[in-house]
Design an enzyme around this catalytic site. Structure first.
Site, PDB file in Angstrom:
ATOM      1  N   ASP A  48      14.563  18.980  20.705  1.00  0.00           N
ATOM      2  CA  ASP A  48      13.172  19.288  20.384  1.00  0.00           C
ATOM      3  C   ASP A  48      12.860  19.092  18.895  1.00  0.00           C
ATOM      4  O   ASP A  48      12.442  20.010  18.217  1.00  0.00           O
ATOM      5  CB  ASP A  48      12.913  20.752  20.815  1.00  0.00           C
ATOM      6  CG  ASP A  48      11.469  21.167  20.638  1.00  0.00           C
ATOM      7  OD1 ASP A  48      10.575  20.337  20.877  1.00  0.00           O
ATOM      8  OD2 ASP A  48      11.240  22.328  20.253  1.00  0.00           O
TER       9      ASP A  48
ATOM     10  N   GLU B 152      23.005  24.562  22.593  1.00  0.00           N
ATOM     11  CA  GLU B 152      22.569  24.552  23.986  1.00  0.00           C
ATOM     12  C   GLU B 152      23.113  23.386  24.808  1.00  0.00           C
ATOM     13  O   GLU B 152      22.341  22.676  25.464  1.00  0.00           O
ATOM     14  CB  GLU B 152      21.036  24.577  24.055  1.00  0.00           C
ATOM     15  CG  GLU B 152      20.434  25.826  23.440  1.00  0.00           C
ATOM     16  CD  GLU B 152      18.924  25.923  23.647  1.00  0.00           C
ATOM     17  OE1 GLU B 152      18.316  24.961  24.146  1.00  0.00           O
ATOM     18  OE2 GLU B 152      18.367  26.982  23.313  1.00  0.00           O
TER      19      GLU B 152
ATOM     20  N   TYR C 242      14.263  33.141  24.932  1.00  0.00           N
ATOM     21  CA  TYR C 242      12.818  33.080  24.654  1.00  0.00           C
ATOM     22  C   TYR C 242      12.061  33.941  25.656  1.00  0.00           C
ATOM     23  O   TYR C 242      11.180  33.469  26.365  1.00  0.00           O
ATOM     24  CB  TYR C 242      12.354  31.616  24.682  1.00  0.00           C
ATOM     25  CG  TYR C 242      12.781  30.880  23.426  1.00  0.00           C
ATOM     26  CD1 TYR C 242      11.977  30.885  22.298  1.00  0.00           C
ATOM     27  CD2 TYR C 242      14.002  30.226  23.359  1.00  0.00           C
ATOM     28  CE1 TYR C 242      12.371  30.242  21.134  1.00  0.00           C
ATOM     29  CE2 TYR C 242      14.409  29.586  22.200  1.00  0.00           C
ATOM     30  CZ  TYR C 242      13.589  29.598  21.089  1.00  0.00           C
ATOM     31  OH  TYR C 242      13.972  28.977  19.929  1.00  0.00           O
TER      32      TYR C 242
ATOM     33  N   GLU D 165      18.509  32.339  18.275  1.00  0.00           N
ATOM     34  CA  GLU D 165      17.115  31.869  18.317  1.00  0.00           C
ATOM     35  C   GLU D 165      16.278  32.854  19.116  1.00  0.00           C
ATOM     36  O   GLU D 165      16.743  33.386  20.127  1.00  0.00           O
ATOM     37  CB  GLU D 165      16.984  30.497  19.010  1.00  0.00           C
ATOM     38  CG  GLU D 165      17.456  29.327  18.209  1.00  0.00           C
ATOM     39  CD  GLU D 165      17.213  27.987  18.914  1.00  0.00           C
ATOM     40  OE1 GLU D 165      16.256  27.876  19.713  1.00  0.00           O
ATOM     41  OE2 GLU D 165      17.996  27.057  18.665  1.00  0.00           O
TER      42      GLU D 165
HETATM   43  C1  BDP Z   1      15.579  25.977  21.846  1.00  0.00           C
HETATM   44  C2  BDP Z   1      16.186  24.822  21.061  1.00  0.00           C
HETATM   45  C3  BDP Z   1      15.332  24.417  19.872  1.00  0.00           C
HETATM   46  C4  BDP Z   1      13.884  24.304  20.310  1.00  0.00           C
HETATM   47  C5  BDP Z   1      13.431  25.657  20.828  1.00  0.00           C
HETATM   48  C6  BDP Z   1      11.945  25.649  21.256  1.00  0.00           C
HETATM   49  O1  BDP Z   1      17.489  25.143  20.629  1.00  0.00           O
HETATM   50  O2  BDP Z   1      15.798  23.209  19.339  1.00  0.00           O
HETATM   51  O3  BDP Z   1      13.047  23.826  19.306  1.00  0.00           O
HETATM   52  O4  BDP Z   1      14.198  25.943  21.952  1.00  0.00           O
HETATM   53  O5  BDP Z   1      11.696  25.295  22.402  1.00  0.00           O
HETATM   54  O6  BDP Z   1      15.980  25.949  23.146  1.00  0.00           O
HETATM   55  O7  BDP Z   1      11.084  25.958  20.445  1.00  0.00           O
END
Ligand code: BDP
Length: 658
Positions: A207, A451, A504, A540
């Site tokens: 991404d 990932e 997330y 993250e």
């Molecule tokens: C994570 C990835 C990262 C993406 C992020 C996203 O590691 O590179 O930019 O998601 O979706 O899974 O913002």
């Protein structure tokens, strides 16, 4: 690693260092010294993208044999910079294939006449495959962006009467294949009712925008013909003494003498030694501490190495100075220890990305970012998802910002990417990363991937091999990869020292349901810890946020939603922070450019001018969440400082906020 065995590591270090590297030679950062000169080749280069159907016209017509302008039109291209966003030609922005760079250089006479001088051409990075010609002679090839490579070009420039003008031609191919790192695929679209003949797109599985070109500095430098090729330093602590183990490789002759001196920050010699390896003892050592962890952070010694050698043309000497931070790193079942004290990562993930320069290195941007990191009270970052410029790593050493150094092992999403060719290349890339960054005290852990599809059996074997290889290259640092798999299915987790997790909640799942975050986060942490009994970093978390969008009660994409999501995560993190969660890294420090689509879970146009999960905009202006995070990071810093005392923001100009 046997966890909790910092001492064992330190003892093994000097024995193992250097024996695993399959690479030819070292990759010391070029520096000027009494024996070395540098000539930067940054500025305007001539440039042409090969738009021919097979992208091979440049090779068929041998563009490297003559000045580039003779084979067709060229444009100006700044170096360092990505080529994608510089011109108004949309074809260049999305170009896949070979591009050609060229530059002429006038060399100082001494470089071409003095046969005791060695002239080296060094390219900071070329994404992704590069071929280099000097005066039309094929000189160097390199696979993989984000890492430096170089060639001794003395025999091309020291050829008789004054060939002081040098033409450097570099062809770069940004095509990603199933065996490049990151991998990618080219997809031909053959429905002629929709696509013209030969139409293809490049699919990537990560991404961020696949910026390419000469994104870091190119330079020429000299050394004597017998020279200091590499230095490897590991450090440990014994009571109040620091121990610096060094190993030096010399090339060019076996008849040499090496003298080594360690200087403190006031330039006083505190230890000295001779020979290619040894141990220096520093009584009353000043340790390298991360910024905010200690009132005297980032203390650096200088290791001065002096070589004198006999050559057939007479005596030569070489000097190189390496900054050295003395510190230890260790991992227990539930803690990450720096200098024997628990360290909590409160930081960010970044990208090398800004404006029209793309991933091009830029000093103002670098200094601005470090000022923002200190404003924020961030003590760490991960080089998501590739090694950053060497100058960035040097700043981290000097400022005391801790780094999880990640290689470009991102986008390993498909089963076919876990093959033997990729594995071999991945190990080679780790060799290059470790070779380049091994001496940075700021680097406390290697990350071999982000990932990967780590639920696959084949990924388990692959990750096991890459991690084992990395540990053999550097037994002094823990190794990880960043997972977003299910805890029970992850086949790579058994091999890491620290579990790094991306999640997330209430962004990619249960959209808008912020109230679920704490429960889901607690479940995540408990499951992983119960199974693996290793410290965990939330590597993250975040929410897409368009600066200036507001809504209360919060809705997705607004600044309020980002803030609320962070608050919920922070409540969850605080539950486990003093137990086994050893860090939190926000996704992301700043907004960054991506493709116009997101590959997973389904390829869809969910990106609006890039990824907007930054707490700063791409122009480095704060969103509301930046203030929230700042308050939190300074609070944590003041709680975790050693010995306990209250830290103040080091940004003088921000009195409004302190
Ligand atoms: C994570 C990835 C990262 C993406 C992020 C996203 O590691 O590179 O930019 O998601 O979706 O899974 O913002």
């Amino acid at each position: 690693m046997a966890r909790g065995s910092a001492v064992a590591w330190a003892a093994l270090g000097p024995l193992l260092w250097g024996c695993a590297l399959g690479l030819q030679g070292g990759m010391l950062y070029p520096q000027e010294s009494p024996s070395r000169e540098c000539k930067e080749l940054d500025g305007l280069w001539s440039f042409r993208a090969d738009f021919s159907d097979n992208r091979r016209r440049g090779f068929e017509e041998q563009w490297y044999r003559r000045p580039l302008w003779e084979s067709g039109p060229t444009v100006d291209m700044p170096v360092p910079s990505s080529f994608n966003d510089i011109s108004q030609d949309w074809r260049l922005r999305h170009f896949v294939g070979w591009v050609w760079y060229e530059r002429e250089v006038i060399l100082p006479e001494r470089w071409t006449q003095d046969l005791r001088t060695r002239v080296v051409l060094r390219i900071g990075s070329a994404h992704s495959y590069a071929i280099v010609w000097v005066n039309g002679v094929d000189t160097l090839e390199h696979e993989g962006g984000y890492l430096p490579f170089e060639a001794d070009i003395s025999n091309l420039v020291q050829v008789g009467p004054l060939p002081s003008r040098l033409r450097i031609t570099i062809a770069i191919n940004n095509t990603l294949t199933p065996t490049t790192l990151p991998p990618g695929t080219i997809q031909y679209l053959t429905d002629t009712s929709k696509y013209p003949k030969g139409y293809f797109v490049q699919n990537t599985y990560f991404d961020f925008f696949n910026y390419a070109g000469l994104q870091r500095s190119v330079l020429l430098y000299t050394t004597p013909t017998t020279y200091i090729d590499d230095i490897t330093v590991t450090t440990s602590v014994e009571q109040d003494s620091g121990l610096v183990n060094y190993q030096i490789s010399v090339k060019g002759s076996n008849l040499f003498k090496l003298e080594v001196r360690l200087l403190d920050a006031e330039n006083k010699v505190v230890a000295n030694g001779t020979g290619t390896q040894g141990q220096l003892k520093v009584p009353g050592v000043s340790l390298w501490w991360p910024y905010l962890m200690h009132e005297r952070p980032a203390y650096l010694y200088s290791l001065e190495v002096q070589l004198t050698a006999q050559t057939s043309l007479g005596p030569v000497s070489d000097f190189y100075t390496l900054p050295v931070g003395i510190r230890t790193v260790a991992v227990t079942k539930s803690q990450f220890l720096i200098n024997g004290k628990p360290f909590y990562f409160h930081g960010v993930n970044k990208h090398e990305d800004a404006d029209i320069r793309g991933k091009g290195f830029d000093w103002p941007l670098l200094v601005k970012d470090f000022n923002l990191l200190r404003w924020l009270g961030a003590n760490a970052f991960r080089t998501s998802h590739y090694p950053y410029a060497e100058e960035v790593m040097q700043m981290c050493d000097r400022y005391g910002i801790v780094v999880i150094d990640e290689c470009p092992g991102v986008g390993l999403a498909l089963p076919q990417f876990f093959n033997n060719v990729s594995l071999h290349h991945h190990m080679q890339v780790m060799e290059e990363v470790v070779r380049r960054d091994k001496n940075h005290p700021a680097v406390v852990m290697w990350s071999v991937a982000n990932e990967p599809a780590s639920h696959l059996e084949s990924a388990g074997y692959y990750l096991k091999m890459v991690i084992a290889h990395t540990k053999s290259l550097d037994p002094s640092r823990p190794v990880t990869f960043v997972s977003n798999s299910n805890y029970a299915a992850d086949k790579g987790a058994p091999y890491v020292d620290v579990i790094c997790l991306n999640s997330y909640y209430s962004w990619y799942h249960d959209y808008g349901h912020l109230e679920l975050i704490q429960l889901q986060l607690a479940t995540q942490f408990e499951n992983w810890y119960k199974k693996y009994q290793k410290p965990i970093i939330q590597s993250e978390y975040g929410a897409e946020t368009i600066a200036g969008f507001h809504q209360d009660p919060p809705l997705m994409f607004t600044e309020e939603y980002q803030k609320s999501l962070l608050e919920q995560y922070h409540l969850g993190l605080d539950q486990k922070r003093r137990k086994y969660v050893v860090g939190e890294l926000i996704w992301n420090f700043a907004d960054f450019m991506t493709e116009q689509w997101k590959d997973r879970p389904l390829k869809a146009p969910t990106r609006v001018l890039g990824n907007k999960k930054g707490i700063f905009t791409r122009q480095r202006q704060p969103k509301s969440a930046a203030f929230l995070l700042r308050e939190r990071y300074w609070k944590i810093a003041n709680e975790t400082r050693y010995p306990h005392s209250v830290a103040k923001s080091q940004c003088l100009e921000n009195s409004l906020f302190t």
